[in-house]
Design a protein around this motif. Structure first.
Motif, short mmCIF file in Angstrom:
data_model
loop_
_atom_site.label_atom_id
_atom_site.label_comp_id
_atom_site.label_asym_id
_atom_site.label_seq_id
_atom_site.Cartn_x
_atom_site.Cartn_y
_atom_site.Cartn_z
N THR A 46 0.86 -1.19 0.00
CA THR A 46 0.00 0.00 0.00
C THR A 46 0.89 1.23 0.00
O THR A 46 1.72 1.42 0.90
CB THR A 46 -0.93 0.01 1.22
OG1 THR A 46 -1.73 -1.17 1.22
CG2 THR A 46 -1.84 1.23 1.19
N GLU A 47 0.72 2.05 -1.01
CA GLU A 47 1.59 3.20 -1.23
C GLU A 47 0.83 4.50 -0.99
O GLU A 47 -0.22 4.73 -1.57
CB GLU A 47 2.10 3.15 -2.67
CG GLU A 47 2.90 4.34 -3.14
CD GLU A 47 3.26 4.19 -4.60
OE1 GLU A 47 4.06 3.30 -4.93
OE2 GLU A 47 2.70 4.95 -5.43
N LYS A 48 1.38 5.33 -0.14
CA LYS A 48 0.78 6.63 0.15
C LYS A 48 1.78 7.73 -0.20
O LYS A 48 2.89 7.76 0.34
CB LYS A 48 0.40 6.73 1.63
CG LYS A 48 -0.21 8.07 2.03
CD LYS A 48 -0.54 8.10 3.51
CE LYS A 48 -1.12 9.44 3.94
NZ LYS A 48 -1.42 9.48 5.39
N THR A 49 1.38 8.62 -1.10
CA THR A 49 2.25 9.71 -1.53
C THR A 49 1.59 11.05 -1.22
O THR A 49 0.44 11.28 -1.60
CB THR A 49 2.55 9.63 -3.03
OG1 THR A 49 3.23 8.39 -3.32
CG2 THR A 49 3.43 10.79 -3.48
N THR A 50 2.32 11.89 -0.53
CA THR A 50 1.84 13.24 -0.23
C THR A 50 2.76 14.24 -0.93
O THR A 50 3.98 14.24 -0.70
CB THR A 50 1.82 13.51 1.27
OG1 THR A 50 0.94 12.57 1.91
CG2 THR A 50 1.33 14.92 1.56
#
Length: 279
Positions: free
Chosen positions: A233-237
């Motif tokens: 699961t990839e979260k990019t901000t």
């Protein structure tokens, strides 16, 4: 740098593994202090003592641990008890062939040793893992989260964190590899997944753009194989900073989330190119 490209799965329970390098369950403290010399003596009986307190082995320098923190010296030997198999201890031995303020060269040898008598059970040499230049290796950590491949088979991880030195173009990343015991050896099964990455470009005062990506790994049952799949699961901000009319520094953030499913192909997990470290 070298690349690494039977029980029913219904027994698997999904296990979530944080993709960051800091939590003690994953990276943890170095457990070598007080034991490193004995461990190296067993693993490298031909190593000789150098005047500065390091050891020399076949043209490489081995630095013994002096701290229980993995962040104090990335070139020192690190150890970690393996909770999945308490009778075994995991060791990472940096073998440095060159060290300077501008560049370092070397590899790592992974050891699995008997926790009681320190005899080596398995070992694997990873050439080039400690080589750096513009992006310096800042820490190396053993990851003992429960990477449950099958009910009686668990992997462990190695995390390498690098940082850049530019203030105007900050950069940092942590990369994960996974390994499993296979017979008398260690087998690399997951190659080079970036689990944390941050970079940016700014005027060093306010205006600029920054991006931070974190990835978490979850072991889940496979529909077609006896070895678990991995959900990443990839979260990019992404943050854009601008100077406002009142001279305040204002930030506008945007977050996106994606998922990737990695499947075991009989020898290892295939990793998409956009999840890997680029050298």
């Amino acid at each position: 740098m070298k690349r690494f490209s039977n029980i029913r799965t219904l027994f698997f329970a999904p296990v979530v593994l944080i993709g960051l390098g800091a939590p003690a369950a994953l990276a943890g403290q170095n457990e070598c202090v007080g034991r490193a010399a004995d461990i190296i003596r067993h693993a490298y009986p031909s190593a000789t003592n150098a005047d500065d307190g390091t050891l020399l082995f076949e043209g490489a320098t081995i630095t013994l641990s002096k701290s229980d923190s993995v962040d104090d010296d990335p070139h020192a030997v690190i150890c970690r008890a393996w909770p999945a198999q308490p009778q075994l201890t995991l060791i990472a031995v940096p073998l440095m062939t060159e060290q300077s303020d501008s560049e370092n060269e070397g590899g790592i040898e992974l050891l699995v040793v008997d926790s009681t008598n320190l005899q080596v059970r398995q070992r694997l040499r990873l050439d080039g893992f400690m080589s750096d230049d513009a992006f310096r290796v800042r820490s190396v950590a053993l990851d003992t989260a429960r990477y449950q491949l099958a009910p009686k088979r668990t992997a462990f991880g190695l995390r390498v964190s690098r940082e850049g030195s530019s203030r105007a173009n900050p950069f940092g990343e942590t990369t994960l590899w996974l390994f499993a015991i296979e017979g008398d050896g260690l087998k690399p099964i997951l190659d080079n997944v970036v689990v944390r990455e941050s970079h940016g470009e700014w005027d060093t005062v306010c205006a600029g753009e920054f991006s931070e990506t974190t990835r978490t790994l979850s072991m889940v049952p496979s529909a077609k194989d006896t070895v678990a799949d991995i959900i990443v699961t990839e979260k990019t901000t992404t943050s854009v900073n601008r100077v406002g009319t009142d001279n305040d520094c204002n930030s506008e953030d945007k977050t996106t989330i994606r998922k990737h499913r990695l499947r075991y192909d009989g020898s290892g997990y295939g990793v998409p190119k956009d999840l890997k470290r680029v050298d």
